[in-house]
Motif scaffolding. Structure first.
Motif, PDB file in Angstrom:
ATOM      1  N   LYS A  48       0.836  -1.191   0.000  1.00 29.57           N
ATOM      2  CA  LYS A  48       0.000   0.000   0.000  1.00 29.57           C
ATOM      3  C   LYS A  48       0.871   1.242   0.000  1.00 29.57           C
ATOM      4  CE  LYS A  48      -4.272  -1.571   2.226  1.00 29.57           C
ATOM      5  NZ  LYS A  48      -5.159  -1.404   3.416  1.00 29.57           N
ATOM      6  N   PRO A  49       0.485   2.278  -0.730  1.00 27.15           N
ATOM      7  CA  PRO A  49       1.295   3.514  -0.741  1.00 27.15           C
ATOM      8  C   PRO A  49       1.270   4.190   0.611  1.00 27.15           C
ATOM      9  CG  PRO A  49      -0.797   3.847  -1.904  1.00 27.15           C
ATOM     10  CD  PRO A  49      -0.702   2.380  -1.624  1.00 27.15           C
ATOM     11  N   ALA A  50       2.427   4.547   1.103  1.00 27.50           N
ATOM     12  CA  ALA A  50       2.524   5.196   2.414  1.00 27.50           C
ATOM     13  C   ALA A  50       2.399   6.705   2.274  1.00 27.50           C
ATOM     14  CB  ALA A  50       3.866   4.852   3.069  1.00 27.50           C
ATOM     15  N   ALA A  51       1.967   7.331   3.365  1.00 26.54           N
ATOM     16  CA  ALA A  51       1.868   8.792   3.363  1.00 26.54           C
ATOM     17  C   ALA A  51       3.268   9.397   3.254  1.00 26.54           C
ATOM     18  CB  ALA A  51       1.182   9.251   4.642  1.00 26.54           C
ATOM     19  N   LYS A  52       3.354  10.516   2.547  1.00 24.55           N
ATOM     20  CA  LYS A  52       4.641  11.178   2.378  1.00 24.55           C
ATOM     21  C   LYS A  52       5.010  11.906   3.658  1.00 24.55           C
ATOM     22  CE  LYS A  52       4.160  11.823  -2.618  1.00 24.55           C
ATOM     23  NZ  LYS A  52       4.146  12.800  -3.731  1.00 24.55           N
ATOM     24  N   VAL A  53       6.146  11.526   4.198  1.00 24.60           N
ATOM     25  CA  VAL A  53       6.610  12.141   5.441  1.00 24.60           C
ATOM     26  C   VAL A  53       8.093  12.461   5.294  1.00 24.60           C
ATOM     27  CG1 VAL A  53       4.920  11.004   6.917  1.00 24.60           C
ATOM     28  CG2 VAL A  53       7.067   9.851   6.433  1.00 24.60           C
ATOM     29  N   ASP A  54       8.497  13.398   6.092  1.00 29.80           N
ATOM     30  CA  ASP A  54       9.905  13.773   6.106  1.00 29.80           C
ATOM     31  C   ASP A  54      10.564  13.104   7.295  1.00 29.80           C
ATOM     32  OD1 ASP A  54       9.541  15.446   3.890  1.00 29.80           O
ATOM     33  OD2 ASP A  54       8.819  17.070   5.193  1.00 29.80           O
ATOM     34  N   ALA A  55      11.087  11.908   7.075  1.00 32.45           N
ATOM     35  CA  ALA A  55      11.734  11.172   8.158  1.00 32.45           C
ATOM     36  C   ALA A  55      13.139  11.707   8.381  1.00 32.45           C
ATOM     37  CB  ALA A  55      11.795   9.685   7.833  1.00 32.45           C
ATOM     38  N   PRO A  56      13.601  11.713   9.599  1.00 32.90           N
ATOM     39  CA  PRO A  56      14.959  12.193   9.865  1.00 32.90           C
ATOM     40  C   PRO A  56      15.989  11.258   9.237  1.00 32.90           C
ATOM     41  CG  PRO A  56      14.033  11.151  11.816  1.00 32.90           C
ATOM     42  CD  PRO A  56      12.930  11.260  10.818  1.00 32.90           C
ATOM     43  N   HIS A  79       5.330  11.542  11.091  1.00 34.09           N
ATOM     44  CA  HIS A  79       5.071  10.199  10.566  1.00 34.09           C
ATOM     45  C   HIS A  79       3.716   9.704  11.112  1.00 34.09           C
ATOM     46  CE1 HIS A  79       5.476   5.849   9.934  1.00 34.09           C
ATOM     47  NE2 HIS A  79       6.409   6.142   9.021  1.00 34.09           N
ATOM     48  N   PRO A  80       2.919   8.988  10.301  1.00 33.85           N
ATOM     49  CA  PRO A  80       1.610   8.523  10.794  1.00 33.85           C
ATOM     50  C   PRO A  80       1.690   7.760  12.109  1.00 33.85           C
ATOM     51  CG  PRO A  80       1.770   8.169   8.425  1.00 33.85           C
ATOM     52  CD  PRO A  80       3.118   8.649   8.867  1.00 33.85           C
ATOM     53  N   GLU A  81       2.735   6.953  12.289  1.00 34.71           N
ATOM     54  CA  GLU A  81       2.860   6.209  13.542  1.00 34.71           C
ATOM     55  C   GLU A  81       3.129   7.157  14.707  1.00 34.71           C
ATOM     56  OE1 GLU A  81       5.500   2.625  15.536  1.00 34.71           O
ATOM     57  OE2 GLU A  81       5.657   2.991  13.377  1.00 34.71           O
ATOM     58  N   THR A  82       3.914   8.188  14.450  1.00 33.13           N
ATOM     59  CA  THR A  82       4.161   9.196  15.485  1.00 33.13           C
ATOM     60  C   THR A  82       2.864   9.898  15.873  1.00 33.13           C
ATOM     61  OG1 THR A  82       6.345   9.585  14.525  1.00 33.13           O
ATOM     62  CG2 THR A  82       5.529  11.222  16.076  1.00 33.13           C
ATOM     63  N   LEU A  83       2.077  10.245  14.892  1.00 31.69           N
ATOM     64  CA  LEU A  83       0.822  10.966  15.153  1.00 31.69           C
ATOM     65  C   LEU A  83      -0.186  10.092  15.884  1.00 31.69           C
ATOM     66  CD1 LEU A  83       0.493  12.821  11.730  1.00 31.69           C
ATOM     67  CD2 LEU A  83       1.444  13.692  13.883  1.00 31.69           C
ATOM     68  N   ARG A  84      -0.197   8.789  15.564  1.00 30.77           N
ATOM     69  CA  ARG A  84      -1.101   7.891  16.286  1.00 30.77           C
ATOM     70  C   ARG A  84      -0.689   7.763  17.747  1.00 30.77           C
ATOM     71  NH1 ARG A  84      -1.414   5.129  11.191  1.00 30.77           N
ATOM     72  NH2 ARG A  84       0.472   3.938  11.665  1.00 30.77           N
ATOM     73  N   ALA A  85       0.612   7.690  17.991  1.00 29.60           N
ATOM     74  CA  ALA A  85       1.087   7.640  19.379  1.00 29.60           C
ATOM     75  C   ALA A  85       0.767   8.940  20.107  1.00 29.60           C
ATOM     76  CB  ALA A  85       2.592   7.370  19.397  1.00 29.60           C
ATOM     77  N   MET A  86       0.867  10.056  19.407  1.00 28.09           N
ATOM     78  CA  MET A  86       0.540  11.362  19.978  1.00 28.09           C
ATOM     79  C   MET A  86      -0.947  11.410  20.372  1.00 28.09           C
ATOM     80  SD  MET A  86       1.351  15.059  18.193  1.00 28.09           S
ATOM     81  CE  MET A  86       2.988  14.473  17.733  1.00 28.09           C
ATOM     82  N   ASN A  87      -1.784  10.888  19.514  1.00 23.73           N
ATOM     83  CA  ASN A  87      -3.217  10.841  19.790  1.00 23.73           C
ATOM     84  C   ASN A  87      -3.500   9.975  21.029  1.00 23.73           C
ATOM     85  OD1 ASN A  87      -6.083  10.861  19.512  1.00 23.73           O
ATOM     86  ND2 ASN A  87      -5.975   8.983  18.303  1.00 23.73           N
ATOM     87  N   MET A  88      -2.851   8.810  21.095  1.00 24.20           N
ATOM     88  CA  MET A  88      -3.060   7.910  22.230  1.00 24.20           C
ATOM     89  C   MET A  88      -2.620   8.565  23.538  1.00 24.20           C
ATOM     90  SD  MET A  88      -1.883   4.188  20.748  1.00 24.20           S
ATOM     91  CE  MET A  88      -2.175   3.403  22.344  1.00 24.20           C
ATOM     92  N   LEU A  89      -1.477   9.247  23.507  1.00 26.12           N
ATOM     93  CA  LEU A  89      -0.984   9.881  24.723  1.00 26.12           C
ATOM     94  C   LEU A  89      -1.894  11.038  25.135  1.00 26.12           C
ATOM     95  CD1 LEU A  89       1.167   9.918  26.900  1.00 26.12           C
ATOM     96  CD2 LEU A  89       2.537  11.438  25.446  1.00 26.12           C
TER      97      LEU A  89
END
Length: 990
Positions: free
Chosen positions: A444-452, A693-703
């Motif tokens: 699946k195509p991933a969202a475009k993010v600027d990873a470090p 990153h989508p995973e970062t944002l999901r963790a942010m939402n959970m916290l």
């Protein structure tokens, strides 16, 4: 009737009914006295015939009502409770009358015509709704007819229990293992099925099995599956029920703790412990099963062996010698018969084969029997009989028999009950589905993010992990029985069924038609696992095969929401618990073996590895889904420690297991621990994936959501607002992750008393989630529930659209009840919030009824200090206060506000927001009740609590602080006025 006429004529005599002087009167009296026994017998017969007529009339009444039903409502649900009650009553009276009459005379109390008619009607009406017994009754069942009749009489005949009307009917069957105790109780249940609305059973061999089988009963009742729910349900059930408590041999579990409370129902107990007979309450209270009568034992052996009838004198003689050597023990005799039927021995040489088996067991037995004395000898009789069958199977060189041997060895590491075929087939099919899903997700195509950018150190670590995983990858394939190995798609389900049928024919396993599953006798289950020829290494092999099979049958989310996966969850728990227990025992044995050897290189432990980590993660998922949170936590902690140490938090597996463990902590209302772990994941995501990153944002939402429940509103709001902004840009405003974060932010804005903003966010979330996931998805239901509650203030007043909000809660409750069950935590929250809406609309009676019904369930299933239980109690107290029942309300409030009840969720330097809400409502209750001083005291405590909420003194900046200060000023003025009035009155009086 003719007998009665003759009897009267004999008493009256030739001189007629009139008394002709004293002499004639004396003769009549003497003749009557001589006929007293005959007269009493006729009276009993008349009463019995009257009973027959009453039962027949009841049967005709049910026939009439049944005929009046429409063609679509012929079942039990269409009958009224009254008719259902009469149906059980006439059937019980019929059953009780048969043995009683047979003992008194050769006549039956109820005519065969009436008996047949009533029985047929009972079968057609289908009075029995639930029928669950340990195993199906064998067609070889023999003997015990008199005991079955006596037990039926003492349990069903109300005239024998007049002095014990308010005592639960319990009967104990105790004796040696393999003596037929369970079979007897199953036979009683089967014969009297139509006398009970429900027939249930629990496996009392261990606390874990008790919990599981009671959970199955709760599930049958539509309740949250746990032991307390099942007991409460049975204790309050109006319909007649039978409970079989099987294998109550655990000395650490007192038998009386297994009984549902109250005097309802009938309980049969099987046990090897003779002291348990003291718990019997009806008739003799207990039966002692030791061995079959000689004729019964011979009959069972010859029937099981398939000997043609009529049996010859020689066959009966041989049978007598065999059954005598086996101690006339039912299970051992049945195994002997099966061995003879399969030509593994003959009637004439069976004892020679048996003696060889006995000597082989004694020679190879590595440890003395744990159960010495008579019971140990009995077990050896069963084991020796079984060993003949087992060695016969091993000696047969066919695919089916070898498959059967492998399966029975693996089954011995499962729980002995509820061995479902779909666990086996899913262990082959589910890995394919999981692999296909993972492949589809990968492309699946991933969202475009600027990873470090990654440092050389990080890249080197990634290569090292990749190399280690490749080197440690299992190239031998999973450890499974041959029949479950799917090499190149060659799995043959017919081959599996042939092997199971082979085991079933030999009575090594028993098929349960009602549940489409198999079970093993506990003695056989134990012997397969611990037979002398089974080395520790072979035990480890088949224990791992059992663990692998269970693990492969489990799917990870979201695939685990399929119908087949959901139906398996509850059934897997006892098997997982047993295989983990066996694995620990084998591990401990390997350690002991190493200590006993000078050189330990021949037997080394494999340790905790990748395979075990995956299995434990799956097992913990099943534990969580069934409410076994502490067991899940233990597995997840060990798995997380291994994964994080091996891969580090920069690996997605480490972050996922950490969030999984955080979720388990949250379900236990340990939000502080959950928050620590989620924050750890968030920091790792920011470092290795980047802030957007989508995973970062999901963790942010959970916290952010977690911080709300910790009372750390400012931090939670900042996290959620940042997450929503970045999600809207990277994923889109209509993405389900963005909408879920909006739901969480709306809940937090409600805590800020910004109801309009909360409603706006919830409305957007409901519209978007309904479009993306559908109106009945749980995320959508959470958004709808939040929107409905945002229409009311937290004090319970209508803000806007009260009726619409109420209707929305009705919709949410209906969906959850249908999908999750009426006792699932999410369903209970929906009931709580529906009650809140009814309270706001002024329907106090209905609100109180809902809360008083739900709170005990929450206490039982979630715990006394769960935030849902405490919130429900708080709202019930508010309902009472609105009705002017201040004393009740104040007592309830004061119980809820105890600080220790919120310790697992509040920060050490802060207060939990739910406790603050309860203090506010108590303050208002005191004020309305004209207890101004008490209200001010609570207000001062509340002001102090607000100053610490969230830590760092941020609470005093909350809008609620101004409302509190205003109310305290108002109360101070009231007290001043009250003091002035009191002073004035005192002056006037002076």
């Amino acid at each position: 009737m003719a007998r009665l006429v003759l009897l009267v004529e004999d008493v009256i005599g030739k001189d007629g009914i009139a008394v002709q002087g004293k002499r004639d009167g004396l003769k009549k009296a003497l003749r009557k006295q001589s006929k007293d026994d005959d007269i009493r017998e006729i009276r009993l017969q008349i009463a019995s015939h009257q009973n027959s007529l009453q039962i027949a009339l009841s049967a005709l009444n049910i026939c009439y009502i049944r005929a009046s039903q429409t063609s679509t409502s012929l079942g039990l649900d269409a009958l009224s409770d009254k008719i259902e009650y009469w149906g059980f009553r006439f059937h019980r009276e019929l059953m009780a009358s048969q043995p009683k009459a047979a003992k008194k005379n050769n006549d039956k109390a109820i005519s065969p015509t009436v008996s047949a008619a009533v029985t047929q009607i009972a079968l057609e009406v289908s009075l029995n709704k639930h029928f669950y017994i340990p195993r199906a009754v064998s067609s070889m069942f023999t003997g015990k007819a008199d005991l079955l009749d006596d037990l039926r009489h003492c349990l069903f005949d109300s005239s024998t229990q007049m002095e014990k009307q308010h005592v639960q009917k319990r009967f104990i069957v105790y004796g040696l293992g393999g003596s037929g105790k369970t079979e007897f109780c199953c036979k009683f249940a089967q014969d009297n099925r139509q006398s009970f609305w429900g027939v249930f059973w629990i496996n009392a061999s261990s606390p874990e099995s008790v919990q599981h089988t009671y959970s199955a009963i709760a599930h049958a009742g539509g309740l949250e599956p746990n032991q307390r729910a099942a007991k409460d349900w049975l204790a309050n059930l109006d319909h007649p029920w039978l409970l079989i408590i099987d294998n109550a041999d655990d000395l650490n579990t007192p038998l009386d703790t297994l009984f549902p409370e109250g005097d309802r129902g009938i309980i049969l107990v099987t046990t090897r412990n003779p002291l348990n007979r003291l718990h019997g309450t009806v008739g003799e209270g207990s039966y002692h099963f030791e061995k079959l009568a000689e004729a019964e034992a011979n009959d069972l052996l010859l029937r099981a062996a398939g000997e043609p009838t009529p049996w010859s004198a020689t066959a009966i003689e041989y049978a007598g010698k065999i059954t005598d050597r086996l101690g006339c023990l039912a299970l051992a005799i049945l195994q002997a018969g099966k061995a003879i039927a399969k030509r593994m021995a003959t009637l004439s040489n069976y004892l020679d084969v048996y003696d060889q088996s006995w000597q082989r067991i004694r020679r190879f037995r590595r440890k003395p029997s744990a159960r010495a004395g008579k019971d140990g000898t009995v077990s050896m009789n069963v084991y020796s009989s079984y060993e003949i069958i087992f060695r016969g199977l091993e000696a047969t060189d066919s695919v089916t028999t070898q498959d059967a041997v492998q399966l029975i060895k693996m089954f011995s590491f499962f729980s002995w009950e509820d061995l479902r075929v779909d666990v086996l087939t899913n262990s082959v099919q589910h890995p394919k589905r999981q692999l296909e899903y993972d492949k589809a997700e990968a492309v699946k195509p991933a969202a475009k993010v600027d990873a470090p950018s990654r440092s050389w150190k990080q890249m080197f670590k990634g290569w090292a992990i990749w190399a280690a995983m490749k080197l440690n990858a299992d190239r031998t394939g999973p450890i499974l029985p041959s029949v479950l190995q799917d090499e190149r798609g060659a799995f043959d389900e017919d081959r599996l069924m042939d092997a199971l049928d082979q085991l079933n024919q030999l009575s090594l396993i028993y098929y349960q038609d009602a549940t489409d599953s198999y079970s093993m006798h506990p003695l056989i289950h134990k012997w397969v696992r611990e037979r002398p020829q089974m080395s520790t290494g072979e035990q480890a092999l088949w224990c791992q095969a059992a663990s692998t099979t269970l693990s492969r049958s489990i799917l990870f989310p979201p695939l685990d929401e399929t119908a087949s996966a959901v139906s398996l969850r509850r059934h897997l728990v006892p098997h997982i618990s047993h295989v983990l227990k066996c694995a620990k025992g084998i591990d401990d044995m390997l350690i002991e073996n190493q200590k006993d050897r000078r050189s330990t290189w021949l037997m080394t432990r494999s340790g905790f590895g990748r395979l075990q980590a995956i299995e434990w993660a799956k097992f913990s998922l099943i534990y969580v889904q069934n409410g076994y949170f502490s067991e899940a936590e233990a597995l997840q902690v060990k798995t997380r420690d291994y994964v994080c140490a091996r891969l580090g938090m920069d690996h997605i597996a480490a972050r996922r297991i950490t969030l999984f463990l955080a979720g388990t902590y949250s379900l236990q209302v340990r939000t502080n621990k959950a928050g620590e772990l989620i924050n750890e994941v968030l920091q790792a995501c920011r470092e290795f994936l980047g802030p957007h990153h989508p995973e970062t944002l999901r963790a942010m939402n959970m916290l952010g959501a977690c911080r709300r429940f910790q009372g750390r509103f400012k931090e939670g709001r900042e996290l959620l607002e940042e997450a929503i902004g970045a999600m809207s840009e990277k994923l889109g405003p209509e993405h389900e992750d963005t909408l879920e974060a909006m739901t969480n932010l709306g809940g937090l804005m409600y805590m800020y008393l910004d109801y309009a903003e909360a409603r706006d966010l919830h409305t957007k979330a409901v519209d978007g989630l309904t479009k993306a996931l559908g109106g009945s998805h749980e995320k959508t239901l959470i958004a709808k529930e939040s929107l409905a509650m945002a229409c009311f203030s937290f004090e319970g007043d209508v803000l806007v659209r009260g009726e619409a909000a109420h209707d929305l809660m009705v919709e949410v409750l209906a969906e959850r009840t249908s999908k999750l069950g009426k006792e699932h935590p999410w369903t209970l929250f929906a009931v709580l919030n529906l009650a809140r809406s009814k309270r706001a609309l002024g329907d106090y009676t209905e609100a109180e009824t809902l809360l008083r019904t739900t709170i005990p369930i929450a206490q039982r299933n979630l715990g006394e200090n769960h935030f849902g239980t405490l919130a429900g109690t708080t709202h019930l107290a508010q309902v009472l206060a609105r009705q002017g029942r201040f004393d009740e309300a104040e007592q309830m409030f004061n119980d809820v506000i105890q600080r220790h009840r919120y310790a697992s969720s509040a920060r050490a330097d802060g207060e939990h927001p739910d406790r603050i809400a309860a203090l506010w409502l108590l303050m208002g209750c005191y004020q309305t009740h004209s207890k101004t001083d008490d209200a001010i005291q609570v207000g001062n405590e509340l002001l102090k609590a607000i100053g610490t909420i969230g830590g760092e003194g941020l609470g005093l900046l909350h809008p609620f602080a101004k409302r509190l200060e205003s109310r305290l000023d108002e109360l101070s003025l009231l007290r001043a006025k009250s003091d002035d009035i009191s002073s004035g009155m005192a002056l006037i009086a002076a």
